[in-house]
Every structure is written in structure tokens, then in C-alpha cells.
Design a protein around this motif. Structure first.
Motif, PDB file in Angstrom:
ATOM      1  N   ARG A 183       0.830  -1.204   0.000  1.00  0.00           N
ATOM      2  CA  ARG A 183       0.000   0.000   0.000  1.00  0.00           C
ATOM      3  C   ARG A 183       0.872   1.265   0.000  1.00  0.00           C
ATOM      4  N   ILE A 184       1.979   1.236   0.751  1.00  0.00           N
ATOM      5  CA  ILE A 184       2.882   2.395   0.760  1.00  0.00           C
ATOM      6  C   ILE A 184       3.471   2.605  -0.628  1.00  0.00           C
ATOM      7  N   THR A 185       3.890   1.517  -1.263  1.00  0.00           N
ATOM      8  CA  THR A 185       4.461   1.638  -2.610  1.00  0.00           C
ATOM      9  C   THR A 185       3.441   2.198  -3.598  1.00  0.00           C
ATOM     10  N   GLU A 186       2.176   1.772  -3.465  1.00  0.00           N
ATOM     11  CA  GLU A 186       1.146   2.162  -4.424  1.00  0.00           C
ATOM     12  C   GLU A 186       0.614   3.568  -4.171  1.00  0.00           C
ATOM     13  N   ARG A 187       0.338   3.914  -2.916  1.00  0.00           N
ATOM     14  CA  ARG A 187      -0.333   5.166  -2.610  1.00  0.00           C
ATOM     15  C   ARG A 187       0.492   6.132  -1.776  1.00  0.00           C
ATOM     16  N   GLY A 188       1.644   5.678  -1.314  1.00  0.00           N
ATOM     17  CA  GLY A 188       2.508   6.538  -0.521  1.00  0.00           C
ATOM     18  C   GLY A 188       3.699   7.027  -1.319  1.00  0.00           C
ATOM     19  N   ILE A 189       4.821   7.189  -0.622  1.00  0.00           N
ATOM     20  CA  ILE A 189       6.047   7.656  -1.274  1.00  0.00           C
ATOM     21  C   ILE A 189       7.169   6.693  -0.914  1.00  0.00           C
ATOM     22  N   GLY A 190       7.956   6.295  -1.891  1.00  0.00           N
ATOM     23  CA  GLY A 190       9.058   5.385  -1.647  1.00  0.00           C
ATOM     24  C   GLY A 190       8.633   3.934  -1.798  1.00  0.00           C
ATOM     25  N   ASN A 191       9.605   3.038  -1.609  1.00  0.00           N
ATOM     26  CA  ASN A 191       9.346   1.603  -1.656  1.00  0.00           C
ATOM     27  C   ASN A 191       8.880   1.149  -0.278  1.00  0.00           C
ATOM     28  N   GLY A 192       7.665   0.597  -0.213  1.00  0.00           N
ATOM     29  CA  GLY A 192       7.063   0.281   1.074  1.00  0.00           C
ATOM     30  C   GLY A 192       7.840  -0.743   1.882  1.00  0.00           C
ATOM     31  N   ILE A 193       8.287  -1.823   1.244  1.00  0.00           N
ATOM     32  CA  ILE A 193       9.020  -2.872   1.956  1.00  0.00           C
ATOM     33  C   ILE A 193      10.321  -2.311   2.519  1.00  0.00           C
ATOM     34  N   SER A 194      11.030  -1.532   1.714  1.00  0.00           N
ATOM     35  CA  SER A 194      12.282  -0.939   2.178  1.00  0.00           C
ATOM     36  C   SER A 194      12.041   0.045   3.318  1.00  0.00           C
ATOM     37  N   LEU A 195      10.971   0.817   3.229  1.00  0.00           N
ATOM     38  CA  LEU A 195      10.681   1.780   4.288  1.00  0.00           C
ATOM     39  C   LEU A 195      10.330   1.097   5.600  1.00  0.00           C
ATOM     40  N   ILE A 196       9.678  -0.063   5.543  1.00  0.00           N
ATOM     41  CA  ILE A 196       9.367  -0.795   6.769  1.00  0.00           C
ATOM     42  C   ILE A 196      10.658  -1.260   7.447  1.00  0.00           C
ATOM     43  N   ILE A 197      11.601  -1.796   6.665  1.00  0.00           N
ATOM     44  CA  ILE A 197      12.896  -2.176   7.230  1.00  0.00           C
ATOM     45  C   ILE A 197      13.609  -0.940   7.769  1.00  0.00           C
ATOM     46  N   PHE A 198      13.548   0.158   7.017  1.00  0.00           N
ATOM     47  CA  PHE A 198      14.163   1.427   7.414  1.00  0.00           C
ATOM     48  C   PHE A 198      13.598   1.899   8.752  1.00  0.00           C
ATOM     49  N   ALA A 199      12.270   1.854   8.892  1.00  0.00           N
ATOM     50  CA  ALA A 199      11.632   2.310  10.135  1.00  0.00           C
ATOM     51  C   ALA A 199      12.050   1.447  11.317  1.00  0.00           C
ATOM     52  N   GLY A 200      12.153   0.128  11.101  1.00  0.00           N
ATOM     53  CA  GLY A 200      12.548  -0.753  12.182  1.00  0.00           C
ATOM     54  C   GLY A 200      13.966  -0.493  12.662  1.00  0.00           C
ATOM     55  N   ILE A 201      14.874  -0.190  11.724  1.00  0.00           N
ATOM     56  CA  ILE A 201      16.266   0.067  12.109  1.00  0.00           C
ATOM     57  C   ILE A 201      16.400   1.423  12.778  1.00  0.00           C
ATOM     58  N   VAL A 202      15.775   2.448  12.200  1.00  0.00           N
ATOM     59  CA  VAL A 202      15.886   3.803  12.751  1.00  0.00           C
ATOM     60  C   VAL A 202      15.268   3.875  14.144  1.00  0.00           C
ATOM     61  N   ALA A 203      14.201   3.098  14.378  1.00  0.00           N
ATOM     62  CA  ALA A 203      13.544   3.132  15.689  1.00  0.00           C
ATOM     63  C   ALA A 203      14.472   2.660  16.800  1.00  0.00           C
ATOM     64  N   ARG A 204      15.518   1.932  16.453  1.00  0.00           N
ATOM     65  CA  ARG A 204      16.453   1.427  17.460  1.00  0.00           C
ATOM     66  C   ARG A 204      17.610   2.374  17.702  1.00  0.00           C
ATOM     67  N   VAL A 205      17.664   3.478  16.951  1.00  0.00           N
ATOM     68  CA  VAL A 205      18.766   4.425  17.126  1.00  0.00           C
ATOM     69  C   VAL A 205      18.635   5.175  18.448  1.00  0.00           C
ATOM     70  N   LEU A 206      17.435   5.670  18.758  1.00  0.00           N
ATOM     71  CA  LEU A 206      17.245   6.453  19.983  1.00  0.00           C
ATOM     72  C   LEU A 206      17.530   5.636  21.249  1.00  0.00           C
ATOM     73  N   PRO A 207      17.009   4.392  21.389  1.00  0.00           N
ATOM     74  CA  PRO A 207      17.393   3.610  22.570  1.00  0.00           C
ATOM     75  C   PRO A 207      18.898   3.373  22.659  1.00  0.00           C
ATOM     76  N   GLY A 208      19.545   3.122  21.505  1.00  0.00           N
ATOM     77  CA  GLY A 208      20.992   2.946  21.521  1.00  0.00           C
ATOM     78  C   GLY A 208      21.715   4.213  21.927  1.00  0.00           C
ATOM     79  N   ALA A 209      21.220   5.370  21.444  1.00  0.00           N
ATOM     80  CA  ALA A 209      21.831   6.645  21.832  1.00  0.00           C
ATOM     81  C   ALA A 209      21.647   6.915  23.320  1.00  0.00           C
ATOM     82  N   LYS A 210      20.489   6.559  23.861  1.00  0.00           N
ATOM     83  CA  LYS A 210      20.249   6.758  25.293  1.00  0.00           C
ATOM     84  C   LYS A 210      21.182   5.882  26.136  1.00  0.00           C
ATOM     85  N   THR A 211      21.380   4.643  25.704  1.00  0.00           N
ATOM     86  CA  THR A 211      22.303   3.758  26.411  1.00  0.00           C
ATOM     87  C   THR A 211      23.716   4.317  26.392  1.00  0.00           C
TER      88      THR A 211
END
Length: 448
Positions: A183-211
Motif C-alpha cells: 500500500r505504501i508503494t502504491e499510494r505513498g512515497i518510496g518503496n514500502g518494503i524498504s521503508l518498513i525495514i528502514f523504520a525498524g532500524i531507525v527506531a532502534r537508534v534512539l534507545p541505543g543513543a540513550k544507552t
């Protein structure tokens, strides 16, 4: 100027709606990370994953690409990896199965059929992995297999109903993530599958920075070492952006031709060949291969010596990793890029490379060029993936944002920015780099 470029993004109604749609679906994905699989003790699972972070293995690798969903043992615990695995399998089968190869050449209808096969493969892989994960969860705390001294029971009530619910939950979660990506690929912006992986990795940056900040506050880690690591990572990001945009432009000359009663003049163009044509597939495969001993060593005692020899010596591990990255770079590029097909297509269209005869000589020239580019791309991938871990160990700073994750994040960001810039330019707005600046290029996908 950069602020004006970002402001232009919100002046286009369609682009605003696409961005909002993408952010909403990514938010739904992140919320689903915290929905537990029925019958799993989350606190015990978190304790097990904390122990796994120290020893590595396939569990830590899968947890990275699931955005921490495996650590929470949520319904999205499998993440999008079954879809990625199914896509790679279909892509490899297309090389040896003539019917799939014909589908690839049938245009939009063939791609739609291949996408359907990929969805079926995703569900099948999810079911198989769901059964394996359910049995693995049930064993944690009840046996010594794969626990490394862990003694908390993750599944209090192990029965057939738990296995069934785990398989259904994980399979449904993966199917839902796959639907979100499409749905992201069709109606959003960017490649949806890649963005989901991107979101999962980026979401772990803040906890790592806090540690990292907590360790600095407690004076366990030197502030100068942290600042040096941050500066180095920014430098690595710049190098990744530079190389990912790099390509070899092979000149193509088309002779004059007749179409009906009209004469078309000859034109010159180029055939783009990426420096890193294999993307992030080689580091993922190399990391998975090296993680197998760490995972299987707990089940098979004869592998524990090999496991300790790899994990105990950073230089041995990194040396093997570099060799595997180079091997998989050539292997994957050879499977997905065929110089003979490219040379035939150029010849059929009446084109030729200046100084090179059409046909076999053109294929040999493209193959030689591809081999040189692949070697450079493989060395680049190996350096980017190895250097962060080496610098982290030298400075004594634990940094979870490794080279593979960095490659994925930068590549997906470039692809997304490229699509946004395409919308801006098509509506007579300036790109992100201004009217005279270079155009943003993501990973150029070259069809064989």
C-alpha cells in the motif's frame, strides 16, 4: 535554499497526502510491534534477548531486521524477512526455471504474476518459520538448547494450541506487513518494503543513543571516544552516499534508422552500471553465514570450538566476513545481471558501444567492466560493514548501528528523496540541491 526545498514538499497537495499516508501506515507498523504473541512471557523474552545481544547469532540478526519485534515477541516477530527471502528465491529461480524467466520478460502482466508467486512463497515461509519459532520458544527455560545458561521459562503453557496460535499470529502479522508495504508503494512515497525495514532500524537508534549517553554520564565510556565515533559515523555516511550514487556510464551510439517514411537521426546515450550493483544482499548473506555457528553451537557441541575461535578473535571474524562479502557480491551479481542479454538488447535496438563490435564482443566488454565494478563494490561493502565494529572495539564504545544497517538506511533514504524530488521537478519546483545542483540518485536498478 534547503529549507525552501523542504517547504516546496508541503505546497503540493498530492505529495502531502502521500507523505501523510506513508507516515500513518508506518505508525501502524510500529504500534503492532508491541502487540504480544499469545502465550509468551514478554519479560522472560526480553531477558533472553539481552543475553543474546552479547553473544550474537542469528537471533540478533533477525531482531535487527524486525525492528525489535522479535525481542518483544510480537505478532510482527517474523518481520518482513519472509517476503524478502521469497523475493530472493523467486529471483534466483528465474535464472534456472524457463517459465519464470519468460514471465520476467512479459512486462507488467508477468511482474504481477511473479508478485503473486512471491506472496504465496511469503505465506509458506512464514508458516514454516512460525512452527520453528514456536518450538524454539517452548524450549527456552526448559532445556539447555540454545540458551547459554538462561533459566526463565518463556512459554508457561506449552501445548498444541500455543503452537497453532503462534503460527497463525506470526503468519498473519507478516501478511499484514506485506500488505502495508504494498500500500505504501502504491499510494505513498518510496518503496514500502524498504521503508518498513528502514523504520525498524531507525527506531532502534534512539534507545541505543540513550544507552550510550547513560554510559557516558556514568563515566564508563570516555566522552572523547563517543565524539570521535559520532564524527566517524558521519564520515562513513558521506562515503556511502557518494558511492551509492556512483555509476559507470557505458556510452551507447544508435545509428540512423527508418521508421515508416521517417528518418530518425542517430543519437548517443549511455548504459548505467552501478558501482554497488548487488546492494545490501552480500553483507546480509555473509552475516547470516557467520551467525550460524553462534546459533548452532548451542545445539551441536562439536561446533562450539569453531564458534569460540570465530567470536574470540575479531580479526578472524572480520577476515572471513570480507571474503564472504566478496564471494556473495560476485555470486549475486552473476545471477541477476546477464551481459549476454544486455548485449543482445543493444544490438536489436540498432545500438553499439563505440570501438566495440555488437554481439559477443559487446557482451565480453560489459562483463569485464562489470567484474571490475563488482570487485570495487565488494571491497566498499566489506569496508563499510567492518570498520564500524573495528572502531567501536578500539574506542571501547558499544555501538549497535552497524555497517549493514547503515547501508540499508542510507540507500532507502536516497531512494525516497529521489522520488520526492521527482514529484517536485515534475511540477516545476527546484530539487533539493537547487536549480543548478545535481539531481539526487538512489540505487539505480539495471534490468538485465
Amino acid at each position: 535554499m534547503a529549507l525552501n526545498a523542504f517547504a516546496n514538499v508541503f505546497r503540493i497537495a498530492e505529495l502531502r497526502s502521500r507523505l501523510a499516508y506513508t507516515l500513518v501506515l508506518l505508525s501502524v507498523y510500529r504500534i503492532g510491534i508491541f502487540i504480544n504473541t499469545p502465550g509468551v512471557d514478554r519479560s522472560a523474552m526480553n531477558a533472553f534477548m539481552d543475553a543474546q545481544k552479547q553473544s550474537g547469532g542469528l537471533v540478533s540478526l533477525f531482531n535487527l531486521f524486525s525492528g525489535g519485534a522479535l525481542e518483544q515477541m510480537s505478532i510482527f516477530g517474523l518481520g518482513i524477512m519472509p517476503y524478502v527471502s521469497a523475493s530472493i528465491i523467486i529471483q534466483l529461480l528465474a535464472v534456472v526455471v524457463p517459465s519464470l524467466e519468460r514471465l520476467q520478460k512479459e512486462g507488467a502482466a508477468g511482474r504481477q504474476k511473479i508478485n503473486q508467486y512471491t506472496r504465496y512463497g511469503t505465506i509458506a515461509l512464514s508458516i514454516v518459520q512460525g512452527v520453528g519459532i514456536s518450538r524454539w520458544l517452548a524450549s527456552l527455560g526448559r532445556s539447555d538448547a540454545g540458551q547459554g545458561g538462561f533459566n526463565q521459562v518463556v512459554v508457561p503453557n506449552d501445548n498444541l494450541w500455543f503452537t497453532f496460535m503462534t503460527v497463525v499470529s506470526l503468519t498473519a502479522g507478516t501478511a499484514f506487513i506485506m500488505w502495508l508495504g504494498e500500500r505504501i508503494t502504491e499510494r505513498g512515497i518510496g518503496n514500502g518494503i524498504s521503508l518498513i525495514i528502514f523504520a525498524g532500524i531507525v527506531a532502534r537508534v534512539l534507545p541505543g543513543a540513550k544507552t550510550l549517553l547513560d554510559l557516558t554520564t556514568q563515566e564508563i565510556v570516555n566522552v572523547a571516544a563517543v565524539l570521535g565515533l559520532i564524527f566517524f559515523m558521519l564520515l562513513i555516511i558521506g562515503v556511502v552516499v557518494y558511492v551509492e550514487r556512483g555509476m559507470r556510464r557505458v556510452p551507447i551510439q544508435y545509428a540512423k534508422r527508418m521508421a515508416g517514411r521517417r528518418m530518425f537521426a542517430g543519437q548517443a546515450t549511455y548504459f548505467p552500471m552501478k558501482v554497488n550493483a548487488s546492494g545490501v544482499i552480500p553483507p546480509i548473506f555473509a552475516g547470516a553465514v557467520l551467525s550460524f555457528p553462534a546459533t548452532l553451537g548451542a545445539w551441536f557441541p562439536f561446533l562450539q570450538g569453531f564458534q569460540r575461535s570465530i567470536e574470540g578473535n575479531l580479526w578472524v571474524y572480520n577476515g572471513l566476513f570480507v571474503l564472504l562479502v566478496v564471494f556473495f557480491s560476485y555470486f549475486y551479481t552473476a545471477l541477476t545481471f546477464r551481459p549476454d542479454d544486455v548485449a543482445d538488447n543493444i544490438k536489436k535496438q540498432g545500438g553499439y558501444i563505440p570501438g566495440i563490435r555488437p554481439g559477443r564482443q559487446t557482451a565480453e566488454f560489459i562483463e569485464r567492466t562489470l567484474n571490475r565494478l563488482t570487485f570495487g563494490g565488494a571491497i566498499y561493502l566489506a569496508i563499510i560493514c567492518v570498520i564500524p565494529s573495528v572502531i567501536s572495539s578500539v574506542l571501547g564504545v558499544q555501538f549497535t548501528f552497524g555497517g549493514t544497517a547503515l547501508l540499508i538506511v542510507v540507500g532507502v533514504a536516497l531512494d525516497t528523496v529521489q522520488q520526492i524530488e521527482g514529484h517536485l521537478i515534475s511540477r516545476n519546483y527546484e530539487g533539493f540541491a537547487g536549480p543548478r545542483g545535481p539531481r539526487i540518485r538512489g540505487r539505480v536498478r539495471v534490468a538485465a
